[in-house]
Design an enzyme around this catalytic site. Structure first.
Site, short mmCIF file in Angstrom:
data_model
loop_
_atom_site.label_atom_id
_atom_site.label_comp_id
_atom_site.label_asym_id
_atom_site.label_seq_id
_atom_site.Cartn_x
_atom_site.Cartn_y
_atom_site.Cartn_z
N ASP A 1 0.84 -1.20 0.00
CA ASP A 1 0.00 0.00 0.00
C ASP A 1 0.88 1.25 0.00
O ASP A 1 1.90 1.30 0.69
CB ASP A 1 -0.84 0.01 1.29
CG ASP A 1 -2.31 0.13 1.04
OD1 ASP A 1 -2.71 0.44 -0.10
OD2 ASP A 1 -3.09 -0.11 1.98
N LYS B 1 -0.47 -0.56 -4.31
CA LYS B 1 -1.89 -0.17 -4.31
C LYS B 1 -1.98 1.28 -3.86
O LYS B 1 -1.24 1.70 -2.96
CB LYS B 1 -2.70 -1.06 -3.36
CG LYS B 1 -4.16 -0.62 -3.24
CD LYS B 1 -5.03 -1.63 -2.51
CE LYS B 1 -5.01 -1.52 -1.02
NZ LYS B 1 -5.48 -0.21 -0.49
N GLU C 1 -14.19 -0.92 -1.98
CA GLU C 1 -14.41 -1.01 -0.53
C GLU C 1 -15.75 -0.41 -0.12
O GLU C 1 -16.12 0.69 -0.56
CB GLU C 1 -13.27 -0.30 0.23
CG GLU C 1 -13.47 -0.36 1.74
CD GLU C 1 -12.23 -0.10 2.57
OE1 GLU C 1 -11.13 0.05 2.01
OE2 GLU C 1 -12.37 -0.05 3.81
#
Ligand code: KIV
Length: 254
Positions: free
Chosen positions: A82, A110, A179
Protein backbone atom coordinates in the site's frame (compact mmCIF):
# COMPACT_ATOMS: atom_id res chain seq x y z
CA UNK A 1 3.66 -8.28 -17.19
CA UNK A 2 5.35 -10.66 -14.74
CA UNK A 3 4.04 -14.22 -14.49
CA UNK A 4 2.55 -13.86 -10.98
CA UNK A 5 0.46 -10.87 -12.07
CA UNK A 6 -0.45 -12.55 -15.37
CA UNK A 7 -1.81 -15.55 -13.41
CA UNK A 8 -4.09 -13.25 -11.38
CA UNK A 9 -5.27 -11.37 -14.46
CA UNK A 10 -6.15 -14.70 -16.11
CA UNK A 11 -8.59 -15.50 -13.27
CA UNK A 12 -11.16 -12.94 -14.54
CA UNK A 13 -14.38 -14.84 -15.25
CA UNK A 14 -12.73 -18.17 -14.36
CA UNK A 15 -12.30 -18.40 -10.58
CA UNK A 16 -12.49 -16.09 -7.54
CA UNK A 17 -9.26 -14.50 -6.29
CA UNK A 18 -8.32 -14.42 -2.58
CA UNK A 19 -6.38 -11.56 -0.97
CA UNK A 20 -5.45 -11.12 2.70
CA UNK A 21 -3.37 -8.59 4.55
CA UNK A 22 -0.14 -9.53 6.34
CA UNK A 23 2.39 -7.21 7.88
CA UNK A 24 5.16 -9.44 9.29
CA UNK A 25 7.28 -12.47 8.41
CA UNK A 26 5.51 -15.31 10.30
CA UNK A 27 2.00 -14.23 9.34
CA UNK A 28 2.95 -13.72 5.70
CA UNK A 29 4.63 -17.11 5.61
CA UNK A 30 1.59 -18.88 7.08
CA UNK A 31 -0.82 -17.05 4.77
CA UNK A 32 1.34 -17.80 1.72
CA UNK A 33 1.77 -21.46 2.66
CA UNK A 34 -2.03 -21.72 3.09
CA UNK A 35 -2.34 -20.75 -0.58
CA UNK A 36 -3.79 -17.22 -0.75
CA UNK A 37 -3.44 -15.55 -4.17
CA UNK A 38 -2.38 -12.06 -3.07
CA UNK A 39 -0.94 -10.64 0.17
CA UNK A 40 -1.57 -6.97 0.83
CA UNK A 41 0.80 -5.15 3.15
CA UNK A 42 -2.01 -2.70 3.81
CA UNK A 43 -1.64 0.63 5.54
CA UNK A 44 -4.19 -0.88 7.95
CA UNK A 45 -0.95 -1.89 9.67
CA UNK A 46 -1.21 1.56 11.26
CA UNK A 47 -4.04 0.23 13.45
CA UNK A 48 -3.31 -3.51 13.48
CA UNK A 49 0.44 -3.28 14.17
CA UNK A 50 1.31 0.21 15.34
CA UNK A 51 -1.62 1.33 17.53
CA UNK A 52 -2.60 4.40 15.50
CA UNK A 53 -6.30 5.40 15.34
CA UNK A 54 -6.39 5.31 11.51
CA UNK A 55 -4.23 4.89 8.41
CA UNK A 56 -3.31 8.58 8.07
CA UNK A 57 -0.37 8.20 10.50
CA UNK A 58 1.41 5.59 8.37
CA UNK A 59 4.63 6.71 6.69
CA UNK A 60 6.67 5.33 3.83
CA UNK A 61 9.35 4.28 6.36
CA UNK A 62 6.75 2.13 8.19
CA UNK A 63 5.67 0.53 4.92
CA UNK A 64 9.20 -0.21 3.72
CA UNK A 65 10.02 -1.93 7.03
CA UNK A 66 6.95 -4.20 6.87
CA UNK A 67 6.99 -4.89 3.11
CA UNK A 68 10.59 -6.06 3.37
CA UNK A 69 9.69 -8.56 6.13
CA UNK A 70 6.68 -9.87 4.20
CA UNK A 71 8.64 -10.20 0.97
CA UNK A 72 11.25 -12.32 2.81
CA UNK A 73 8.49 -14.78 3.75
CA UNK A 74 6.46 -15.10 0.56
CA UNK A 75 7.24 -17.60 -2.19
CA UNK A 76 4.03 -17.80 -4.21
CA UNK A 77 1.50 -15.03 -3.55
CA UNK A 78 1.61 -11.62 -5.21
CA UNK A 79 2.90 -9.15 -2.59
CA UNK A 80 1.09 -5.81 -2.87
CA UNK A 81 2.40 -2.79 -0.97
CA UNK A 82 0.00 0.00 0.00
CA UNK A 83 1.19 3.53 -0.75
CA UNK A 84 0.71 5.67 2.38
CA UNK A 85 -1.16 8.98 2.43
CA UNK A 86 0.75 11.94 0.92
CA UNK A 87 3.30 9.71 -0.80
CA UNK A 88 1.53 9.99 -4.17
CA UNK A 89 0.28 13.57 -4.27
CA UNK A 90 1.93 14.10 -7.69
CA UNK A 91 2.72 11.58 -10.47
CA UNK A 92 6.48 12.08 -9.87
CA UNK A 93 6.15 11.45 -6.14
CA UNK A 94 3.91 8.44 -6.83
CA UNK A 95 6.53 6.89 -9.09
CA UNK A 96 9.33 7.46 -6.56
CA UNK A 97 7.21 5.84 -3.80
CA UNK A 98 6.26 2.88 -5.99
CA UNK A 99 9.92 2.32 -6.94
CA UNK A 100 10.98 2.40 -3.27
CA UNK A 101 8.33 -0.22 -2.36
CA UNK A 102 9.32 -2.44 -5.30
CA UNK A 103 12.98 -2.17 -4.27
CA UNK A 104 12.23 -3.86 -0.91
CA UNK A 105 10.41 -6.78 -2.55
CA UNK A 106 6.84 -5.82 -3.50
CA UNK A 107 5.39 -7.30 -6.71
CA UNK A 108 2.83 -4.49 -7.06
CA UNK A 109 1.59 -1.36 -5.31
CA UNK A 110 -1.89 -0.17 -4.31
CA UNK A 111 -3.12 3.39 -4.03
CA UNK A 112 -6.46 4.94 -3.15
CA UNK A 113 -8.56 6.94 -5.60
CA UNK A 114 -10.15 6.57 -9.03
CA UNK A 115 -10.49 9.42 -11.54
CA UNK A 116 -8.51 11.77 -9.29
CA UNK A 117 -5.52 9.39 -9.37
CA UNK A 118 -5.55 8.47 -13.07
CA UNK A 119 -2.27 10.28 -13.84
CA UNK A 120 -0.51 8.83 -10.79
CA UNK A 121 -1.57 5.28 -11.73
CA UNK A 122 -0.61 5.77 -15.39
CA UNK A 123 2.84 7.09 -14.49
CA UNK A 124 3.51 4.04 -12.30
CA UNK A 125 2.16 1.44 -14.75
CA UNK A 126 4.06 3.02 -17.66
CA UNK A 127 7.24 2.44 -15.65
CA UNK A 128 6.36 -1.28 -15.63
CA UNK A 129 5.11 -1.43 -12.01
CA UNK A 130 1.78 -3.25 -11.53
CA UNK A 131 -0.90 -1.24 -9.72
CA UNK A 132 -3.98 -2.32 -7.79
CA UNK A 133 -6.46 0.57 -7.65
CA UNK A 134 -8.82 1.24 -4.73
CA UNK A 135 -12.24 2.87 -5.11
CA UNK A 136 -15.38 3.23 -2.99
CA UNK A 137 -14.64 4.04 0.63
CA UNK A 138 -11.09 5.42 0.81
CA UNK A 139 -9.76 5.08 4.38
CA UNK A 140 -7.06 7.73 3.85
CA UNK A 141 -9.77 10.30 2.95
CA UNK A 142 -12.54 9.09 5.21
CA UNK A 143 -12.56 12.28 7.31
CA UNK A 144 -13.02 14.62 4.30
CA UNK A 145 -15.42 12.21 2.57
CA UNK A 146 -18.09 12.00 5.27
CA UNK A 147 -16.93 9.12 7.49
CA UNK A 148 -17.31 5.35 7.39
CA UNK A 149 -20.53 4.99 5.38
CA UNK A 150 -21.48 2.73 2.52
CA UNK A 151 -20.64 4.30 -0.85
CA UNK A 152 -22.77 4.13 -4.04
CA UNK A 153 -26.15 4.53 -2.37
CA UNK A 154 -27.26 7.43 -4.57
CA UNK A 155 -27.40 7.28 -8.41
CA UNK A 156 -24.86 10.12 -8.53
CA UNK A 157 -22.37 8.21 -6.36
CA UNK A 158 -22.92 4.99 -8.30
CA UNK A 159 -22.14 6.78 -11.59
CA UNK A 160 -19.03 8.40 -10.06
CA UNK A 161 -17.82 4.97 -8.88
CA UNK A 162 -18.25 3.55 -12.39
CA UNK A 163 -16.19 6.51 -13.72
CA UNK A 164 -13.54 5.81 -11.07
CA UNK A 165 -13.29 2.18 -12.19
CA UNK A 166 -13.00 3.28 -15.84
CA UNK A 167 -10.18 5.72 -14.97
CA UNK A 168 -8.25 3.05 -13.05
CA UNK A 169 -8.62 0.65 -16.01
CA UNK A 170 -7.53 3.33 -18.55
CA UNK A 171 -4.47 4.06 -16.45
CA UNK A 172 -3.37 0.42 -16.74
CA UNK A 173 -4.10 -1.10 -13.30
CA UNK A 174 -4.30 -4.92 -13.20
CA UNK A 175 -6.89 -5.02 -10.42
CA UNK A 176 -9.07 -2.74 -8.31
CA UNK A 177 -10.32 -2.95 -4.71
CA UNK A 178 -13.94 -1.86 -4.20
CA UNK A 179 -14.41 -1.01 -0.53
CA UNK A 180 -17.64 -0.65 1.44
CA UNK A 181 -19.87 -0.10 -1.58
CA UNK A 182 -23.54 -0.92 -2.12
CA UNK A 183 -23.54 -4.57 -3.15
CA UNK A 184 -25.57 -4.17 -6.35
CA UNK A 185 -23.27 -1.31 -7.45
CA UNK A 186 -20.14 -3.42 -6.78
CA UNK A 187 -21.71 -6.19 -8.90
CA UNK A 188 -22.51 -3.75 -11.75
CA UNK A 189 -18.97 -2.35 -11.68
CA UNK A 190 -17.51 -5.87 -11.72
CA UNK A 191 -19.71 -6.82 -14.67
CA UNK A 192 -18.50 -3.79 -16.64
CA UNK A 193 -14.86 -4.04 -15.54
CA UNK A 194 -12.25 -5.81 -17.70
CA UNK A 195 -9.79 -6.22 -14.78
CA UNK A 196 -10.07 -8.15 -11.51
CA UNK A 197 -12.27 -6.45 -8.89
CA UNK A 198 -11.62 -7.27 -5.25
CA UNK A 199 -14.38 -6.50 -2.75
CA UNK A 200 -14.26 -5.66 0.95
CA UNK A 201 -17.54 -4.82 2.63
CA UNK A 202 -19.05 -4.89 -0.87
CA UNK A 203 -21.10 -8.10 -0.60
CA UNK A 204 -20.40 -11.78 -1.14
CA UNK A 205 -19.85 -12.92 -4.71
CA UNK A 206 -20.33 -9.43 -6.13
CA UNK A 207 -16.66 -8.99 -7.15
CA UNK A 208 -14.04 -11.20 -8.82
CA UNK A 209 -12.44 -11.80 -5.44
CA UNK A 210 -12.29 -10.57 -1.87
CA UNK A 211 -9.73 -9.03 0.46
CA UNK A 212 -9.86 -9.24 4.25
CA UNK A 213 -7.73 -7.85 7.06
CA UNK A 214 -5.88 -10.83 8.60
CA UNK A 215 -6.62 -9.68 12.17
CA UNK A 216 -10.38 -9.58 11.42
CA UNK A 217 -10.22 -13.08 9.92
CA UNK A 218 -8.57 -14.71 12.93
CA UNK A 219 -9.93 -12.52 15.73
CA UNK A 220 -6.51 -11.05 16.53
CA UNK A 221 -7.76 -7.50 17.16
CA UNK A 222 -10.71 -7.98 19.54
CA UNK A 223 -11.13 -4.28 20.31
CA UNK A 224 -12.76 -3.59 16.93
CA UNK A 225 -14.20 -5.87 14.28
CA UNK A 226 -15.96 -4.37 11.23
CA UNK A 227 -19.57 -5.45 10.77
CA UNK A 228 -18.82 -7.12 7.41
CA UNK A 229 -15.96 -9.26 8.80
CA UNK A 230 -16.45 -13.04 8.93
CA UNK A 231 -13.98 -14.26 11.61
CA UNK A 232 -12.87 -17.87 11.27
CA UNK A 233 -10.90 -18.09 14.55
CA UNK A 234 -10.60 -16.41 17.95
CA UNK A 235 -6.86 -16.15 18.30
CA UNK A 236 -6.93 -13.37 20.92
CA UNK A 237 -8.77 -15.65 23.38
CA UNK A 238 -6.17 -18.39 22.69
CA UNK A 239 -3.35 -15.91 23.36
CA UNK A 240 -4.92 -14.68 26.61
CA UNK A 241 -5.42 -18.26 27.83
CA UNK A 242 -1.85 -19.26 26.94
CA UNK A 243 -0.43 -16.20 28.73
CA UNK A 244 -2.55 -16.88 31.82
CA UNK A 245 -1.36 -20.52 31.88
CA UNK A 246 2.24 -19.33 31.57
CA UNK A 247 1.81 -16.79 34.43
CA UNK A 248 0.24 -19.50 36.63
CA UNK A 249 3.11 -21.88 35.85
CA UNK A 250 5.73 -19.24 36.67
CA UNK A 251 3.97 -18.35 39.93
CA UNK A 252 3.62 -21.98 41.03
CA UNK A 253 6.71 -23.84 39.80
CA UNK A 254 6.60 -27.65 40.31
O1 KIV B 1 -4.95 -1.27 4.24
C1 KIV B 1 -5.75 -2.19 4.00
O2 KIV B 1 -5.82 -3.22 4.70
C2 KIV B 1 -6.61 -2.05 2.83
C3 KIV B 1 -7.71 -3.04 2.65
C4 KIV B 1 -8.81 -2.75 3.60
C5 KIV B 1 -8.17 -3.11 1.25
O3 KIV B 1 -6.47 -1.13 2.09
Amino acid sequence: MNSKIAAIVACKGKRPVSELTAYDYPTARLVDEAGVDMILVGDSLGMMMLGFPDTTHVTLAHMLHHVEAVARAVKNAVVIADMPIHTYDTPEQALATAKALMAVGADAVKLEGGAAMEEQIRTITQAGIPVQGHIGLLPQKVKEDGGYRMRGKTDEEAVALMRDMEAVVRAGAFSVVIECTKHSVAAEITHACPIITIGIGAGRGTCDGEVAVFHDLVGAYPWFTPSFARPKADISTEITQAVKKYIAEVERPQ
